[in-house]
Design an enzyme around this catalytic site. Structure first.
Site, PDB file in Angstrom:
ATOM      1  N   GLY A 190       0.771  -1.293   0.028  1.00  0.00           N
ATOM      2  CA  GLY A 190      -0.002   0.068   0.180  1.00  0.00           C
ATOM      3  C   GLY A 190       0.837   1.252  -0.035  1.00  0.00           C
ATOM      4  O   GLY A 190       0.456   2.280   0.163  1.00  0.00           O
ATOM      5  N   ARG A 191       2.277   1.017  -0.349  1.00  0.00           N
ATOM      6  CA  ARG A 191       2.852   2.374  -0.468  1.00  0.00           C
ATOM      7  C   ARG A 191       3.258   2.887   1.070  1.00  0.00           C
ATOM      8  O   ARG A 191       3.470   4.212   0.995  1.00  0.00           O
ATOM      9  CB  ARG A 191       2.468   3.374  -1.556  1.00  0.00           C
ATOM     10  N   VAL A 192       2.981   2.021   1.878  1.00  0.00           N
ATOM     11  CA  VAL A 192       3.386   2.703   3.210  1.00  0.00           C
ATOM     12  C   VAL A 192       4.659   2.195   3.891  1.00  0.00           C
ATOM     13  O   VAL A 192       4.858   1.402   4.560  1.00  0.00           O
ATOM     14  CB  VAL A 192       2.317   1.966   4.227  1.00  0.00           C
TER      15      VAL A 192
END
Ligand SMILES: Cc1cc2nc3c(=O)[nH]c(=O)nc-3n(C[C@H](O)[C@H](O)[C@H](O)COP(=O)(O)O)c2cc1C
Length: 212
Positions: A190-192
């Site tokens: 999630g691009r975290v």
């Protein structure tokens, strides 16, 4: 413009996270750990780095080089001292390098100033290179314009096929980057992503986590 966005890849190596609580307090050792993990994963040339230089008035340029040595003394690559990058370095020694290890979904950024390596170390490394590479370094004035490829190749062939020693030319050598900042980046779903930055304050490293 391209007609559609490139396929989206998720970064899903959540089992490998980098946080203040689990990184090595010494960034060179943290780099060594990741470097060795990349090396033993067998993805080839873990020492490929992008090297960014810039002119004193701030015009950047970027190219790949090979990291040949690293440790507490710094991060060393070799090149031609007459090349474009070297001219930029001589007028502005501040550079950045970047390792990107996509299959482990990692990148490392390192910033600092470079200085030339001492001649003994340069010659040691030069003499370990294959004959053709030594000949190419002797014949080439890297980044100067090529007047005649044919003439260049003739000179190269003559030197490399001869029997004389090929000494390290004076215009060829190493640069040692002494880091003042590192950033380790680990891709996450999630691009975290995880990001840990080290800043050299005085003689010690100050660590912080950055937002993704
Ligand atoms: C994977 C890779 C590794 C490279 N390694 C080096 C290197 O170690 N030293 C070098 O001078 N050029 C290396 N090059 C070539 C540089 O990218 C560049 O073309 C050259 O150094 C001239 O750059 P400059 O005109 O900015 O000085 C490499 C290129 C690639 C793609």
């Amino acid at each position: 413009m391209n007609e559609s966005y490139p396929p989206r890849q998720d970064y899903n190596f959540a089992d490998s996270s980098i946080r203040l609580g689990n990184v090595n307090p010494d960034p060179v050792e943290q780099f060594r750990q990741w470097y060795l993990e990349e090396e033993s994963a067998g993805h080839g040339e873990p020492n490929r780095i992008a090297l960014a230089t810039s002119t004193p008035d701030g015009i950047p340029s970027l190219r790949m080089v090979l990291l040949k040595l690293f440790g507490a003394e710094g991060f060393i690559f070799f090149t031609d001292y007459t090349s474009r990058k070297s001219k930029e370095i001589e007028s502005n020694p501040c550079v950045a390098i970047l390792s990107h290890w996509p299959r482990l979904q990692r990148q490392v950024r390192i910033e600092g100033a470079v200085e030339r390596t001492d001649r003994k170390l340069t010659e040691e490394y030069f003499n370990s290179r294959p004959r053709l590479s030594r000949a190419a370094a002797s014949v080439s004035r890297q980044s100067s314009s090529m007047d005649s490829r044919e003439e260049f190749e003739n000179q190269l062939h003559e030197l490399s096929s001869g029997v004389n020693e090929i000494d390290c030319p004076p215009n060829w050598g190493g640069y040692c980057l002494r880091p003042v900042r590192f950033e380790f980046w680990q891709g996450q779903p999630g691009r975290v992503h995880d990001r840990v930055q080290y800043d050299l304050i005085g003689d010690s490293w100050s660590l912080s986590e950055l937002q993704p």
